[in-house]
Design an enzyme around this catalytic site. Structure first.
Site, PDB file in Angstrom:
ATOM      1  N   GLN A  43       0.836  -1.209   0.000  1.00 28.93           N
ATOM      2  CA  GLN A  43       0.000   0.000   0.000  1.00 28.93           C
ATOM      3  C   GLN A  43       0.866   1.251   0.000  1.00 28.93           C
ATOM      4  OE1 GLN A  43      -2.164  -1.535   3.356  1.00 28.93           O
ATOM      5  NE2 GLN A  43      -4.083  -0.856   2.464  1.00 28.93           N
ATOM      6  N   GLU A 120      20.852  -9.331  -7.772  1.00 28.39           N
ATOM      7  CA  GLU A 120      21.000  -9.870  -6.413  1.00 28.39           C
ATOM      8  C   GLU A 120      19.689  -9.752  -5.657  1.00 28.39           C
ATOM      9  OE1 GLU A 120      24.025  -6.729  -6.012  1.00 28.39           O
ATOM     10  OE2 GLU A 120      23.115  -6.318  -4.063  1.00 28.39           O
ATOM     11  N   LYS A 122      16.914  -8.596  -3.015  1.00 29.09           N
ATOM     12  CA  LYS A 122      16.634  -7.397  -2.223  1.00 29.09           C
ATOM     13  C   LYS A 122      16.193  -7.871  -0.849  1.00 29.09           C
ATOM     14  CE  LYS A 122      14.266  -2.973  -2.283  1.00 29.09           C
ATOM     15  NZ  LYS A 122      13.865  -2.941  -0.901  1.00 29.09           N
ATOM     16  N   ASP A 124      14.889  -7.926   2.846  1.00 26.59           N
ATOM     17  CA  ASP A 124      13.905  -7.130   3.587  1.00 26.59           C
ATOM     18  C   ASP A 124      14.375  -6.979   5.028  1.00 26.59           C
ATOM     19  OD1 ASP A 124      11.679  -5.639   3.942  1.00 26.59           O
ATOM     20  OD2 ASP A 124      10.270  -7.319   3.999  1.00 26.59           O
ATOM     21  N   TYR A 231      26.415  -4.945   0.546  1.00 27.43           N
ATOM     22  CA  TYR A 231      26.187  -4.812  -0.894  1.00 27.43           C
ATOM     23  C   TYR A 231      26.649  -3.496  -1.512  1.00 27.43           C
ATOM     24  CZ  TYR A 231      21.984  -2.843   1.296  1.00 27.43           C
ATOM     25  OH  TYR A 231      21.130  -2.150   2.099  1.00 27.43           O
ATOM     26  N   LYS A 325      10.320  -5.289  -7.472  1.00 30.49           N
ATOM     27  CA  LYS A 325       9.546  -5.759  -6.316  1.00 30.49           C
ATOM     28  C   LYS A 325       8.662  -6.951  -6.695  1.00 30.49           C
ATOM     29  CE  LYS A 325       9.692  -3.227  -2.661  1.00 30.49           C
ATOM     30  NZ  LYS A 325       8.981  -2.101  -2.336  1.00 30.49           N
ATOM     31  N   CYS A 419     -23.932 -24.074  20.201  1.00 31.50           N
ATOM     32  CA  CYS A 419     -23.703 -24.394  18.791  1.00 31.50           C
ATOM     33  C   CYS A 419     -24.576 -23.493  17.917  1.00 31.50           C
ATOM     34  CB  CYS A 419     -24.040 -25.856  18.535  1.00 31.50           C
ATOM     35  SG  CYS A 419     -23.956 -26.289  16.786  1.00 31.50           S
ATOM     36  N   CYS A 422     -27.312 -25.948  16.159  1.00 37.31           N
ATOM     37  CA  CYS A 422     -28.388 -26.666  16.858  1.00 37.31           C
ATOM     38  C   CYS A 422     -28.641 -26.151  18.275  1.00 37.31           C
ATOM     39  CB  CYS A 422     -28.077 -28.163  16.892  1.00 37.31           C
ATOM     40  SG  CYS A 422     -26.663 -28.564  17.935  1.00 37.31           S
ATOM     41  N   CYS A 438     -19.366 -29.260  19.414  1.00 37.25           N
ATOM     42  CA  CYS A 438     -20.786 -29.443  19.635  1.00 37.25           C
ATOM     43  C   CYS A 438     -20.972 -30.944  19.864  1.00 37.25           C
ATOM     44  CB  CYS A 438     -21.580 -28.981  18.415  1.00 37.25           C
ATOM     45  SG  CYS A 438     -23.282 -29.550  18.479  1.00 37.25           S
ATOM     46  N   CYS A 444     -27.136 -32.614  15.104  1.00 38.52           N
ATOM     47  CA  CYS A 444     -26.754 -31.235  14.765  1.00 38.52           C
ATOM     48  C   CYS A 444     -26.713 -31.109  13.231  1.00 38.52           C
ATOM     49  CB  CYS A 444     -25.394 -30.908  15.361  1.00 38.52           C
ATOM     50  SG  CYS A 444     -24.725 -29.338  14.769  1.00 38.52           S
TER      51      CYS A 444
HETATM   52  S1  IVH Z   1      21.820  -1.094  -2.865  1.00 36.29           S
HETATM   53  C1  IVH Z   1      22.950   3.141  -3.711  1.00 36.29           C
HETATM   54  N1  IVH Z   1      21.306  -3.650  -2.615  1.00 36.29           N
HETATM   55  O1  IVH Z   1      16.643  -1.574  -0.160  1.00 36.29           O
HETATM   56  C2  IVH Z   1      22.218   1.853  -3.602  1.00 36.29           C
HETATM   57  N2  IVH Z   1      19.987  -2.140  -1.366  1.00 36.29           N
HETATM   58  O2  IVH Z   1      14.526   0.117  -1.106  1.00 36.29           O
HETATM   59  C3  IVH Z   1      21.974   1.479  -2.224  1.00 36.29           C
HETATM   60  N3  IVH Z   1      18.324  -3.216   0.079  1.00 36.29           N
HETATM   61  O3  IVH Z   1      17.964   1.396   1.068  1.00 36.29           O
HETATM   62  C4  IVH Z   1      21.167   0.288  -2.039  1.00 36.29           C
HETATM   63  N4  IVH Z   1      18.837  -5.284  -0.440  1.00 36.29           N
HETATM   64  O4  IVH Z   1      18.201  -0.764   2.515  1.00 36.29           O
HETATM   65  C5  IVH Z   1      20.978  -2.419  -2.231  1.00 36.29           C
HETATM   66  N5  IVH Z   1      21.000  -5.941  -2.452  1.00 36.29           N
HETATM   67  C6  IVH Z   1      20.684  -4.719  -2.082  1.00 36.29           C
HETATM   68  C7  IVH Z   1      19.661  -4.470  -1.145  1.00 36.29           C
HETATM   69  C8  IVH Z   1      19.330  -3.169  -0.820  1.00 36.29           C
HETATM   70  C9  IVH Z   1      18.066  -4.509   0.303  1.00 36.29           C
HETATM   71  C10 IVH Z   1      17.604  -2.120   0.726  1.00 36.29           C
HETATM   72  C11 IVH Z   1      18.455  -0.948   1.151  1.00 36.29           C
HETATM   73  C12 IVH Z   1      17.913   0.215   0.371  1.00 36.29           C
HETATM   74  C13 IVH Z   1      16.514  -0.217   0.140  1.00 36.29           C
HETATM   75  C14 IVH Z   1      15.849   0.524  -0.990  1.00 36.29           C
END
Ligand code: IVH
Length: 709
Positions: A43, A120, A122, A124, A231, A325, A419, A422, A438, A444
């Site tokens: 959201q 690579e 991302k 969380d 990273y 994403k 219930c 019943c 029940c 029932c």
């Molecule tokens: S590079 C200048 N690589 O995602 C680039 N960020 O939504 C800096 N994040 O602020 C980020 N995995 O906290 C990079 N493999 C990855 C990542 C990564 C997670 C996070 C990071 C960034 C946020 C952006």
């Protein structure tokens, strides 16, 4: 996507812009400041995207302070010292869908030609900047607003995988950027502990990691097994150390980081071209739950750092990188009601009714809440905004309420004492049970309808027309009082069931009338009704285990039913067996033995069996003497899809040759039959050294036994 055809009037745009800015800022403060978001990530992304689109149409609204140009949350006083990053920590622009990734690739291509792209996961988690001076860790700072963050050095030092000292030829000064996370397994363990202590569990690994890193007491942080993946580099000064030429590429940075002793992702790939990148993204999404940490997408980065420098940055994110994403697995929705369902064994289960919401590719409206204890533990109220999670193939789950979103109009829910079907007072089966039942299983209506529908289900007699609706219609019309009369239903009976008869006379053509055709009349049994009678007739000669399973005896599912049918061969023999004999059967045991015995002690239960038998339901298995005992003493597990067998018929084939059909692989398994798409069971068999057979080898085993293999 920006839609230039729908440019709103400037005054409206300004008002909407102001609203969006306020909303986005409030959400950022909750997410980054309090580690307690009030909307789902998905959201939030929608709001941020609307703001970007609005500013694209009305560039005059995009002030330097707009959230589209800033990173994270403006730092609120948190008790941690503020520290300025030497080099700014940037955010990433998002791509929702492959199309947006391809547009980004096209932009990069246009500016810099065809490039190698580092792909690579991302992660969380929450971003961190680690400063090493002459190889010594001197500081750990959160991202904050990108310029200034919070000094969490003492807490960072408790993270085991962050080295206090870099190994090898370290620069004089380096800022190393990465993501701190709590591994999913550790998160689950932590929550299981909290639940066992009667405390509320944490919402998700990210917020738990953020909360853990921002503890005032480092001992609390140390008790959480946080981890990190690095990273990126920020400020970098080599001093007297010889420059490591590898830092001229992004992939080279990862090799240098690994040599210095820092964790880097093992899922990084350097790829070129749209197709290879699409394939990487699809593959990573399919592995989403196999990684130790949660990921919410992939990050794509131009590999060549000279090209990175050429492409440069917007005010908040690099142009040389993009975050792809995944479809969200966690969304927020409204819990509109909590209702209870009475199952075929009388178990009364509360379930949530939500505003229908798309999550992980399907629309979800209902989710079980298991029992009243679970409702209390989750602390959800009717009217709450709740976090709804559906991870991969997992059944949707209400994680908990978004307490910050409460208005005061929410209502506490209480488990009914009677219930809903019943009216009988609900009770625990035995003291200390979490479930309420029940006890009126004989009359029932909800239980009777569910039992009858179950008899029609695939795992029992497999009668196509006899679903929930059909069962309900038969009971509601008074034609069936319970399942005892099911196999003696007649045409006459079905005429009294509106669902199974025609509503009106068939309209005949003049020709048909002239030919003297009568046509169907209102009240005649419908084609479905006739099919029901036909199917019931066919069902009467099903194997014994299907009859046993259809009795809805507690604990007696398909596995126990098969075991009983194989061991005793007839309903009379099962009924006559004493508890000890029953319990001694492989796959039965004392709990099931007791349940079977108790079931047969009830007169109306016995009447079901007797009336089914009188109606012609076969109550014994004809042992096919022509089949050889080729599998005597062998335990076989079948997995994946086979060409000539269904899941049931493969088990029957094993049992009818004297073998044992098991469903889990262990060291006691003799053979695993692996069909197409065989997954973890085949892997486990390999690990345990259990012989794996293809379908042809399995056929040979059935015909001629293990010596033939
Ligand atoms: S590079 C200048 N690589 O995602 C680039 N960020 O939504 C800096 N994040 O602020 C980020 N995995 O906290 C990079 N493999 C990855 C990542 C990564 C997670 C996070 C990071 C960034 C946020 C952006």
């Amino acid at each position: 996507m920006t839609d230039n055809t729908a440019r709103p009037p400037v005054a409206d745009a300004r008002a909407r812009h102001q609203e969006l800015v306020q909303e986005v800022e409030a959400h950022r403060a909750a997410y980054y400041g309090d580690d307690a978001p009030t909307v789902s990530d998905a959201q939030y992304d929608v709001l941020e995207r609307e703001l970007q689109d609005l500013e694209a149409l009305h560039p005059e609204l995009a002030t330097p302070e707009s959230p589209t140009r800033t990173v994270g949350a403006a730092s609120a006083p948190t008790g941690f010292e503020s520290v300025k990053h030497r080099e700014r920590m940037m955010s990433l622009d998002n791509a929702f869908g492959i199309d947006e990734v391809e547009s980004w690739l096209a932009r990069v291509g246009k500016e810099a030609g065809d490039q190698e792209i580092v792909c690579e996961p991302k992660i969380d988690g929450l971003s961190i900047s680690l400063t090493y001076v002459d190889g010594e860790l001197t500081r750990g700072v959160t991202r904050g607003d990108g310029t200034t963050g919070e000094d969490v050095t003492a807490n960072v030092r408790t993270i085991a995988t962050i080295p206090q000292r870099l190994t090898g030829a370290a620069p004089a000064l380096v800022e190393i950027r990465g993501e701190v996370f709590l591994p999913v397994a550790a998160f689950e363990e932590l929550n299981a502990g909290l639940v066992a202590e009667g405390k509320a569990p944490y919402a998700n690994p990210r917020n738990t990691a953020a909360g853990s890193l921002r503890q005032k007491n480092s001992e609390v942080t140390a008790s959480r097994p946080l981890d990190v993946t690095t990273y990126a580099l920020g400020a970098l000064e080599w001093g007297a150390t010889q420059v490591d030429a590898r830092v001229s590429t992004q992939a080279g940075i990862y090799r240098a980081l690994a040599d210095w002793g820092l964790p880097v992702s093992e899922f990084t790939a350097v790829l070129r071209g749209r197709e290879a990148i699409d394939a990487y993204l699809t593959d990573l999404e399919s592995k989403r739950h196999d990684l130790v940490h949660e990921i919410d997408g992939a990050v794509l980065k131009v590999n060549d750092r000279a090209v990175q420098a050429e492409l440069g940055f917007t005010s908040r994110a690099p142009r040389w990188a993009i975050a792809y994403k995944f479809a969200p697995e966690e969304v927020h929705t409204i819990l509109e009601d909590i209702r209870v369902d009475v199952g075929r064994t009388g178990r009364v289960t509360p379930y949530g009714v939500m505003t229908p919401t798309l999550v992980a590719g399907s629309t979800v409206t209902y989710a079980t809440l298991h029992n009243a204890h679970e409702v209390a533990r989750k602390g959800v109220r009717i009217g709450d905004t709740v976090v709804l999670r559906k991870a991969g193939d997992v059944i949707p789950e209400i994680v908990g309420p978004v307490v910050a979103a409460r208005t005061g109009a929410e209502r506490e829910w209480t488990m009914p004492a009677n219930c809903p079907s019943c009216g009988t007072p609900l009770a625990e089966q035995k003291q200390g049970d979490k479930d309420l039942r029940c006890p009126n299983s004989q009359s029932c209506p909800a239980q009777i309808v569910d039992r009858i529908a179950f008899i029609g289900s695939r795992g029992a007699f497999d009668v196509e027309v006899l679903g929930e609706k059909g069962a309900h219609a038969l009971v509601e019309s008074g034609v069936l009082q319970n399942e005892a009369g099911l196999f003696s239903l007649s045409m006459e009976d079905l005429r009294r069931v509106p669902l199974l008869t025609y509503e009106s006379d068939e309209k005949l053509t003049k020709k048909q009338v002239a030919a003297g055709e009568g046509g169907r009349k209102a009240g005649d049994v419908s084609a479905n009704g006739i099919k029901l009678l036909d199917n019931l007739e066919e069902a009467k000669s099903q194997p014994l285990w299907r009859v046993v399973v259809s009795l809805s005896i507690r604990h007696v599912g398909p596995t126990a039913s098969r075991a009983l049918a194989t061991a005793f061969g007839s309903m009379d023999a099962i009924r006559a067996a004493d508890a000890e004999t029953l319990a001694a059967v492989d796959g039965v045991g004392p709990v099931i033995a007791e349940a079977v015995q108790q079931w047969f002690e009830v007169p109306w239960h016995v009447e079901i069996v007797e009336r089914w038998a009188a109606a012609g339901v076969r109550m014994e298995d004809e042992r096919d003497e022509s089949l050889p005992d080729t599998l005597a003493g062998l335990t076989v597990v079948a997995t994946g899809s086979l060409e000539n067998f269904t899941r049931d018929s493969v088990k029957e084939a094993i049992i009818s040759r004297g073998g044992k059909a098991a469903s889990t692989v262990s060291k006691n398994t003799d053979y695993v039959v692996a069909g197409a798409g065989a997954g973890s069971k085949a892997t486990k068999a390999e690990a345990l050294g259990v012989t794996i057979l293809d379908e042809a080898a399995f056929q040979l085993l059935l015909e001629s036994g293990p010596d033939a293999l």
